[in-house]
Design a protein around this motif. Structure first.
Motif, PDB file in Angstrom:
ATOM      1  N   GLU A  34       0.946  -1.303   0.047  1.00  7.53           N
ATOM      2  CA  GLU A  34      -0.111   0.002   0.029  1.00  7.53           C
ATOM      3  C   GLU A  34       0.792   1.401   0.035  1.00  7.53           C
ATOM      4  N   LEU A  35       1.999   1.115   0.820  1.00 11.63           N
ATOM      5  CA  LEU A  35       2.956   2.248   0.759  1.00 11.63           C
ATOM      6  C   LEU A  35       3.416   2.368  -0.666  1.00 11.63           C
ATOM      7  N   HIS A  36       3.855   1.510  -1.458  1.00  9.81           N
ATOM      8  CA  HIS A  36       4.402   1.342  -2.583  1.00  9.81           C
ATOM      9  C   HIS A  36       3.599   1.945  -3.900  1.00  9.81           C
ATOM     10  N   ILE A  37       2.453   1.528  -3.794  1.00  9.11           N
ATOM     11  CA  ILE A  37       1.289   1.811  -4.901  1.00  9.11           C
ATOM     12  C   ILE A  37       0.727   3.393  -4.589  1.00  9.11           C
ATOM     13  N   GLY A  38       1.151   4.051  -3.234  1.00  9.73           N
ATOM     14  CA  GLY A  38       0.543   5.233  -2.973  1.00  9.73           C
ATOM     15  C   GLY A  38      -0.765   5.440  -2.274  1.00  9.73           C
ATOM     16  N   LYS A  39      -1.135   4.236  -1.698  1.00  9.04           N
ATOM     17  CA  LYS A  39      -2.493   4.089  -1.104  1.00  9.04           C
ATOM     18  C   LYS A  39      -2.373   4.561   0.432  1.00  9.04           C
ATOM     19  N   ALA A  40      -1.100   4.094   0.900  1.00  5.73           N
ATOM     20  CA  ALA A  40      -0.994   4.601   2.323  1.00  5.73           C
ATOM     21  C   ALA A  40      -0.260   5.909   2.572  1.00  5.73           C
ATOM     22  N   LYS A  41      -0.405   6.716   3.315  1.00  7.10           N
ATOM     23  CA  LYS A  41       0.456   7.878   3.462  1.00  7.10           C
ATOM     24  C   LYS A  41       1.502   7.717   4.486  1.00  7.10           C
ATOM     25  N   TYR A  42       2.651   8.610   4.464  1.00 10.23           N
ATOM     26  CA  TYR A  42       3.475   8.736   5.440  1.00 10.23           C
ATOM     27  C   TYR A  42       3.871   9.948   5.786  1.00 10.23           C
ATOM     28  N   SER A  43       4.506  10.566   6.677  1.00 15.20           N
ATOM     29  CA  SER A  43       4.776  11.900   7.178  1.00 15.20           C
ATOM     30  C   SER A  43       5.087  12.766   6.010  1.00 15.20           C
ATOM     31  N   SER A  44       4.571  13.909   5.870  1.00 16.08           N
ATOM     32  CA  SER A  44       4.861  14.983   5.147  1.00 16.08           C
ATOM     33  C   SER A  44       6.548  15.339   5.050  1.00 16.08           C
TER      34      SER A  44
ATOM     35  N   ARG B 122      -0.398  15.239  -0.969  1.00 10.52           N
ATOM     36  CA  ARG B 122      -1.199  14.541  -2.205  1.00 10.52           C
ATOM     37  C   ARG B 122       0.044  13.648  -2.936  1.00 10.52           C
ATOM     38  N   GLY B 123       1.298  13.790  -2.644  1.00  6.32           N
ATOM     39  CA  GLY B 123       2.415  13.462  -3.579  1.00  6.32           C
ATOM     40  C   GLY B 123       3.210  14.270  -4.180  1.00  6.32           C
ATOM     41  N   ASN B 124       2.758  15.743  -4.206  1.00  6.52           N
ATOM     42  CA  ASN B 124       3.441  16.697  -4.934  1.00  6.52           C
ATOM     43  C   ASN B 124       4.572  17.412  -4.444  1.00  6.52           C
ATOM     44  N   GLY B 125       5.281  16.912  -3.235  1.00  5.14           N
ATOM     45  CA  GLY B 125       6.118  17.696  -2.672  1.00  5.14           C
ATOM     46  C   GLY B 125       7.456  17.318  -3.159  1.00  5.14           C
ATOM     47  N   PRO B 126       8.694  18.313  -2.900  1.00  2.00           N
ATOM     48  CA  PRO B 126       9.899  18.208  -3.579  1.00  2.00           C
ATOM     49  C   PRO B 126      10.497  16.718  -3.695  1.00  2.00           C
ATOM     50  N   CYS B 127      10.199  15.768  -2.722  1.00  2.00           N
ATOM     51  CA  CYS B 127      11.024  14.447  -2.841  1.00  2.00           C
ATOM     52  C   CYS B 127       9.838  13.454  -3.053  1.00  2.00           C
ATOM     53  N   ASN B 128       8.628  13.530  -3.052  1.00  2.00           N
ATOM     54  CA  ASN B 128       7.760  12.339  -2.860  1.00  2.00           C
ATOM     55  C   ASN B 128       8.038  11.227  -3.949  1.00  2.00           C
ATOM     56  N   LYS B 129       8.328  11.419  -5.277  1.00  2.00           N
ATOM     57  CA  LYS B 129       8.658  10.431  -5.870  1.00  2.00           C
ATOM     58  C   LYS B 129       9.849   9.727  -6.019  1.00  2.00           C
ATOM     59  N   GLN B 130      10.829  10.598  -5.616  1.00  2.00           N
ATOM     60  CA  GLN B 130      12.161   9.943  -5.468  1.00  2.00           C
ATOM     61  C   GLN B 130      12.172   8.981  -4.187  1.00  2.00           C
ATOM     62  N   ARG B 131      11.459   9.474  -3.097  1.00  2.00           N
ATOM     63  CA  ARG B 131      11.317   8.743  -1.654  1.00  2.00           C
ATOM     64  C   ARG B 131      10.788   7.520  -2.139  1.00  2.00           C
ATOM     65  N   ILE B 132       9.603   7.235  -2.711  1.00  2.00           N
ATOM     66  CA  ILE B 132       8.940   5.940  -2.886  1.00  2.00           C
ATOM     67  C   ILE B 132       9.578   5.150  -4.072  1.00  2.00           C
ATOM     68  N   ALA B 133      10.144   5.740  -4.883  1.00  2.00           N
ATOM     69  CA  ALA B 133      11.065   4.988  -5.879  1.00  2.00           C
ATOM     70  C   ALA B 133      12.252   4.288  -5.150  1.00  2.00           C
ATOM     71  N   THR B 134      12.904   4.953  -4.505  1.00  2.00           N
ATOM     72  CA  THR B 134      14.154   4.526  -3.499  1.00  2.00           C
ATOM     73  C   THR B 134      13.651   3.208  -2.730  1.00  2.00           C
ATOM     74  N   ARG B 135      12.483   3.570  -1.993  1.00  2.00           N
ATOM     75  CA  ARG B 135      11.943   2.461  -1.221  1.00  2.00           C
ATOM     76  C   ARG B 135      11.511   1.152  -1.901  1.00  2.00           C
ATOM     77  N   LYS B 136      10.842   1.267  -3.194  1.00  2.00           N
ATOM     78  CA  LYS B 136      10.527   0.137  -4.210  1.00  2.00           C
ATOM     79  C   LYS B 136      11.864  -0.628  -4.289  1.00  2.00           C
ATOM     80  N   LYS B 137      12.809   0.317  -4.747  1.00  2.00           N
ATOM     81  CA  LYS B 137      14.156  -0.389  -5.455  1.00  2.00           C
ATOM     82  C   LYS B 137      14.761  -1.082  -4.140  1.00  2.00           C
ATOM     83  N   ALA B 138      14.848  -0.717  -2.885  1.00  2.00           N
ATOM     84  CA  ALA B 138      15.321  -1.384  -1.763  1.00  2.00           C
ATOM     85  C   ALA B 138      14.659  -2.535  -1.426  1.00  2.00           C
ATOM     86  N   TYR B 139      13.153  -2.527  -1.512  1.00  2.00           N
ATOM     87  CA  TYR B 139      12.214  -3.682  -1.515  1.00  2.00           C
ATOM     88  C   TYR B 139      12.625  -4.580  -2.517  1.00  2.00           C
ATOM     89  N   ASP B 140      12.726  -4.416  -3.647  1.00  2.00           N
ATOM     90  CA  ASP B 140      13.061  -5.301  -4.842  1.00  2.00           C
ATOM     91  C   ASP B 140      14.522  -6.171  -4.733  1.00  2.00           C
TER      92      ASP B 140
END
Ligand code: FAQ
Length: 314
Positions: free
Chosen positions: A99-109, A273-291
């Motif tokens: 849910e974190l990886h697909i953007g369904k779950a939030k995390y702190s701004s 909503r996912g439009n902060g300075p680093c949102n996309k980078q943070r999720i991409a890094t987490r997904k890569k670490a998980y994979d």
């Protein structure tokens, strides 16, 4: 269907300051709210490793490097306690992580802002861990037992984190040279407002607060905790000789609190909503670490199965 009688009994139980445990009956929405909040909290700890992780290789001394490394590892531990607390409610970890990886779950701004200088390590420890402690000390008294116990342990570690951040700020802002003082002020200017946003929307715009306060999941409102943080932090900034980046900030003799300016809620909403300075980078890094870690999980499972087969055969 939940009977009114069962709901009333549950309400009386939490109002009498009893803890709800994993196998106790609880309203479906109480369970849902807890999963939502604890999962968001766990994800925040894990994503929260990234901004500081960025500076481990660039810490200015071996001492600073080992301290920062330990701190970031502690955050991973906090994430694990919290995922475990969430699992006691009947959700499995893979679902939560997905849910974190697909953007369904939030995390702190807060973790969607970049860390551009070493002083950011001081500002994060001091302000971000400081804000996290104010929130989490309150949550030690949350009505759900496993969450409450995780908070007690986490708070002990967070207070070290806050002190290490403040110590970096003392070195830079109080005892440093002009360039270091400037760097500390710049970090403070960038982290002050996002830290205030960590406490969530104002009470008037917080849809989850009323029910969760009634169930004692939350023990203080978003605005109460934010005010507590401001009152606690302003004298610390003054001691450091830093200027608070808020022209409306002033002591209010009548209320016994600091008044402060309006938070930029447009910025807050955009970041959430996912439009902060680093949102996309943070999720991409987490997904890569998980994979990249898939082989470790597979190896651990294979090892566990082998051990079980050996035990069963014995
Ligand atoms: N960022 O109705 P409310 C740390 C969402 S740990 C993003 O007021 P609630 C340690 C909220 O989920 C930091 N989203 O919600 C560390 C809800 O969305 P939903 C994390 C936010 O739950 C330090 C919607 O807005 N701490 O930093 C934020 O009653 C250094 C409406 O809001 C916790 O998670 C936000 N700032 O109150 C790690 C503490 N605020 O799900 C590494 C536990 C709100 O309805 C380095 N959580 N939202 O779609 C809480 O205490 C509460 O969940 C609040 C929000 C106070 C955060």
């Amino acid at each position: 269907m939940e009977s009114q009688e069962a709901l009333d009994r549950f309400q009386q139980y939490v109002e009498a300051e009893n803890k709800v445990e994993a196998k106790d009956w609880m309203p479906a929405n109480y369970r849902k709210q807890l999963v939502r909040q604890i999962a968001q909290h766990a994800h925040s700890e894990i994503v929260g490793m990234l901004p500081e992780g960025n500076w481990i290789t660039r810490a200015p001394s071996l001492r600073r490097k080992t301290i920062l490394l330990s701190k970031v590892q502690d955050e991973a531990g906090h994430g694990l306690y919290l995922y475990s607390a969430c699992e006691t409610l009947g959700v499995d970890r893979d679902t939560l992580i997905n849910e974190l990886h697909i953007g369904k779950a939030k995390y702190s701004s807060i973790f969607n802002y970049p860390t551009t200088s070493w002083a950011d390590m001081g500002a994060i420890g001091w302000l971000v861990d400081g804000a996290a402690i104010v929130n989490q000390v309150s949550l030690q008294r949350t009505s759900y037992g496993p969450y409450s116990r995780a908070m007690v342990r986490i708070c002990k570690e967070e207070s070290f984190h806050q002190r290490q951040g403040y110590e970096i700020m003392i070195s830079l802002a109080k005892n440093g040279n002009e360039a270091q003082k400037k760097m500390a002020q710049d970090a403070f200017n960038r982290w002050w407002w996002p830290s205030l946003m960590m406490f969530g929307p104002s009470d008037a715009h917080s849809p989850n607060s009323a029910q969760n306060m009634a169930w004692k999941i939350k023990r203080h409102s978003n605005d109460e905790l934010r005010q507590k943080f401001v009152d606690m932090t302003v004298p610390q900034a003054e001691y450091l000789g830093l200027t608070i980046p808020d022209k409306d900030l002033k002591w209010n003799e009548a209320t016994g609190h600091y008044d402060f300016g309006e938070i930029d809620w447009t910025e807050f909403n955009e970041v959430v909503r996912g439009n902060g300075p680093c949102n996309k980078q943070r999720i991409a890094t987490r997904k890569k670490a998980y994979d990249d870690g898939a082989w470790v999980r597979e190896a651990a499972m294979a090892y566990a199965e082998k051990q079980k087969a050996k035990k069963d055969a014995a």
